[in-house]
Design a protein around this motif. Structure first.
Motif, PDB file in Angstrom:
ATOM      1  N   UNK A  80       0.834  -1.344   0.276  1.00  0.00           N
ATOM      2  CA  UNK A  80       0.063  -0.094   0.086  1.00  0.00           C
ATOM      3  C   UNK A  80       0.749   1.077  -0.207  1.00  0.00           C
ATOM      4  N   UNK A  81       1.725   1.407   0.252  1.00  0.00           N
ATOM      5  CA  UNK A  81       2.830   2.774   0.933  1.00  0.00           C
ATOM      6  C   UNK A  81       3.719   2.697  -0.442  1.00  0.00           C
ATOM      7  N   UNK A  82       4.294   1.057  -0.774  1.00  0.00           N
ATOM      8  CA  UNK A  82       4.798   1.881  -2.162  1.00  0.00           C
ATOM      9  C   UNK A  82       3.496   1.916  -3.178  1.00  0.00           C
ATOM     10  N   UNK A  83       2.915   1.407  -3.295  1.00  0.00           N
ATOM     11  CA  UNK A  83       1.230   2.157  -4.725  1.00  0.00           C
ATOM     12  C   UNK A  83       1.088   3.361  -4.158  1.00  0.00           C
TER      13      UNK A  83
ATOM     14  N   UNK B 210       8.937   8.514  -8.626  1.00  0.00           N
ATOM     15  CA  UNK B 210       9.442   8.709  -9.472  1.00  0.00           C
ATOM     16  C   UNK B 210      10.071   9.930 -10.076  1.00  0.00           C
ATOM     17  N   UNK B 211       9.036  11.428  -9.365  1.00  0.00           N
ATOM     18  CA  UNK B 211       9.809  12.275  -9.556  1.00  0.00           C
ATOM     19  C   UNK B 211      10.648  12.952  -8.791  1.00  0.00           C
ATOM     20  N   UNK B 212      11.052  12.454  -7.907  1.00  0.00           N
ATOM     21  CA  UNK B 212      12.004  12.645  -7.388  1.00  0.00           C
ATOM     22  C   UNK B 212      13.304  12.328  -8.438  1.00  0.00           C
ATOM     23  N   UNK B 213      13.609  10.514  -8.524  1.00  0.00           N
ATOM     24  CA  UNK B 213      14.139   9.900  -9.876  1.00  0.00           C
ATOM     25  C   UNK B 213      14.616  11.088 -10.625  1.00  0.00           C
TER      26      UNK B 213
ATOM     27  N   UNK C 111      -2.161  18.589  -1.865  1.00  0.00           N
ATOM     28  CA  UNK C 111      -2.053  17.249  -1.944  1.00  0.00           C
ATOM     29  C   UNK C 111      -0.783  16.618  -2.537  1.00  0.00           C
ATOM     30  N   UNK C 112      -0.728  17.551  -3.200  1.00  0.00           N
ATOM     31  CA  UNK C 112       0.388  16.618  -4.128  1.00  0.00           C
ATOM     32  C   UNK C 112       1.398  17.167  -3.534  1.00  0.00           C
ATOM     33  N   UNK C 113       1.672  18.467  -3.390  1.00  0.00           N
ATOM     34  CA  UNK C 113       2.911  18.846  -2.608  1.00  0.00           C
ATOM     35  C   UNK C 113       2.935  18.072  -1.019  1.00  0.00           C
TER      36      UNK C 113
ATOM     37  N   UNK D  32       5.689  14.255   2.057  1.00  0.00           N
ATOM     38  CA  UNK D  32       5.487  12.770   2.814  1.00  0.00           C
ATOM     39  C   UNK D  32       6.534  11.455   2.410  1.00  0.00           C
ATOM     40  N   UNK D  33       6.557  11.608   1.013  1.00  0.00           N
ATOM     41  CA  UNK D  33       6.860  10.488   0.288  1.00  0.00           C
ATOM     42  C   UNK D  33       8.781  10.690   0.126  1.00  0.00           C
ATOM     43  N   UNK D  34       9.272  11.621   0.853  1.00  0.00           N
ATOM     44  CA  UNK D  34      10.029  11.635   1.243  1.00  0.00           C
ATOM     45  C   UNK D  34      10.621  11.685   2.285  1.00  0.00           C
TER      46      UNK D  34
END
Length: 349
Positions: A56-59, A66-69, A107-109, A114-116
């Motif tokens: 779930x976290x991965x999804x 991907x954007x960070x990459x 929400x995107x920001x 959070x992903x970072x």
């Protein structure tokens, strides 16, 4: 320097040697510290973190990783500054897809930060960066706006159920989905994770596995249990009790796309559904609001599966509702007696 006077360099070396001996640090330990590996790049470390988190976290984080990459794939974890993280968040916020329920990319920001933080949390644990050098913690998340979701009226809920049962290519499946979510207030992921083995036929309970890897038993009406069993018998995967319960007529497992199709179709027949962007989570709001108004906060909290940490204060620790009280609420909601339904009243004599 006069003859016979001590060399200051030797004094410093002896002082350091004595200090290291006092601390119990050997030359081998120092050599190991100096031979530490380099801090990994985002390209390398995101792959490692992806393997360590739940599905779930991965999804949830995949698109943001991907954007960070794309932005920093070849850079090392300790290189981006808080200012650069803020700039990347603002860039992604500005590039967010504009939908009818868009909230300006906030929400995107938030999800990017959070992903970072997930990446850096693992990096700190692995010793690649110091905890106080974590740049993602120095960037505040955008303040969340109040949710536009609300409880539906009885009339609106009846319209949803009637329309789902009379339209589409599988009204039987859609009606079952709506009843399942109305009775249990479960999340979409909990419904999709249901298996035949998760049905307790005797006590009319289903085992829900939802976000955060939580597992709980939730009461359902005898009627819903009957339909769930019949659905599994008619469309089951060769009697495999550990396979997904909810399936199409051809036996293929239901996915999240069924929900998208269902709400798009309901929006075409009921304009208010499309205008207000009603979704499955609105049904959760509806059921939990109904339960809270009639049975109080403790029962509604247990009904929702919110048994972890809460900002409701210490009192919530002592007023937790049990499964029997949840069953009692469900019995009134569904208009059917439940095997676990009891009346527990405190008597003072």
């Amino acid at each position: 320097m006069t003859a016979g006077s001590p060399d200051p360099a030797n004094i410093d070396i002896n002082t350091v040697r004595l200090l290291l001996e006092h601390l119990g640090i050997t030359a081998e330990v120092l050599a190991g510290q100096t031979g530490r590996t380099e801090v990994p790049t985002f390209d390398d470390y995101i792959d490692r973190v992806s393997e360590a988190v739940s599905g779930g976290t991965r999804r949830a984080y995949a698109s943001y990783w991907r954007r960070i990459r794309e932005a920093w794939g070849g850079r090392r974890l300790h290189e981006p500054t808080p200012l650069e993280i803020k700039q990347l968040a603002e860039r992604i916020k500005g590039q967010a897809v504009v939908r009818s329920n868009s909230r300006g990319g906030r929400t995107a920001a938030e999800n990017l930060i959070t992903a970072l933080r997930c990446i850096y949390r693992h990096a700190v644990a692995d010793g690649h960066i110091a905890e106080d050098a974590n740049p993602s913690l120095r960037v505040p998340k955008p303040r969340r706006l109040a949710s536009t979701r609300r409880a539906l009226s009885d009339t609106q809920l009846a319209e949803l159920v009637a329309t789902a049962g009379m339209t589409g290519n599988d009204p039987q499946l859609d009606s079952l989905l709506l009843r399942l979510h109305t009775e249990t207030a479960c999340r979409r992921g909990g419904a999709l994770a249901l298996r035949p083995i998760d049905l307790d036929r005797t006590q009319c309970l289903i085992r829900l596995r939802e976000k955060g890897e939580t597992v709980r038993w939730q009461p359902v009406s005898p009627t819903l249990m009957h339909h769930l069993i019949a659905h599994g018998d008619e469309r089951g995967a060769n009697g495999d009790a550990h396979s997904q319960l909810l399936r199409y007529r051809n036996g293929q497992p239901v996915t999240r796309r069924r929900y998208d199709y269902l709400w798009q179709r309901l929006g075409k027949h009921l304009p208010w559904v499309a205008t207000q962007q009603v979704s499955t989570h609105w049904i959760r709001y509806t059921t939990l609001t109904w339960v809270e108004r009639r049975f109080g906060y403790a029962v509604a909290r247990a009904y929702a599966g919110h048994n972890g940490r809460s900002n409701a204060g210490t009192t919530s620790t002592y007023v937790r509702a049990d499964l029997n009280e949840v069953a009692q609420a469900l019995a009134l909601l569904a208009g059917e007696a439940h095997p676990l339904e009891t009346t527990n009243q405190l008597r003072v004599e």
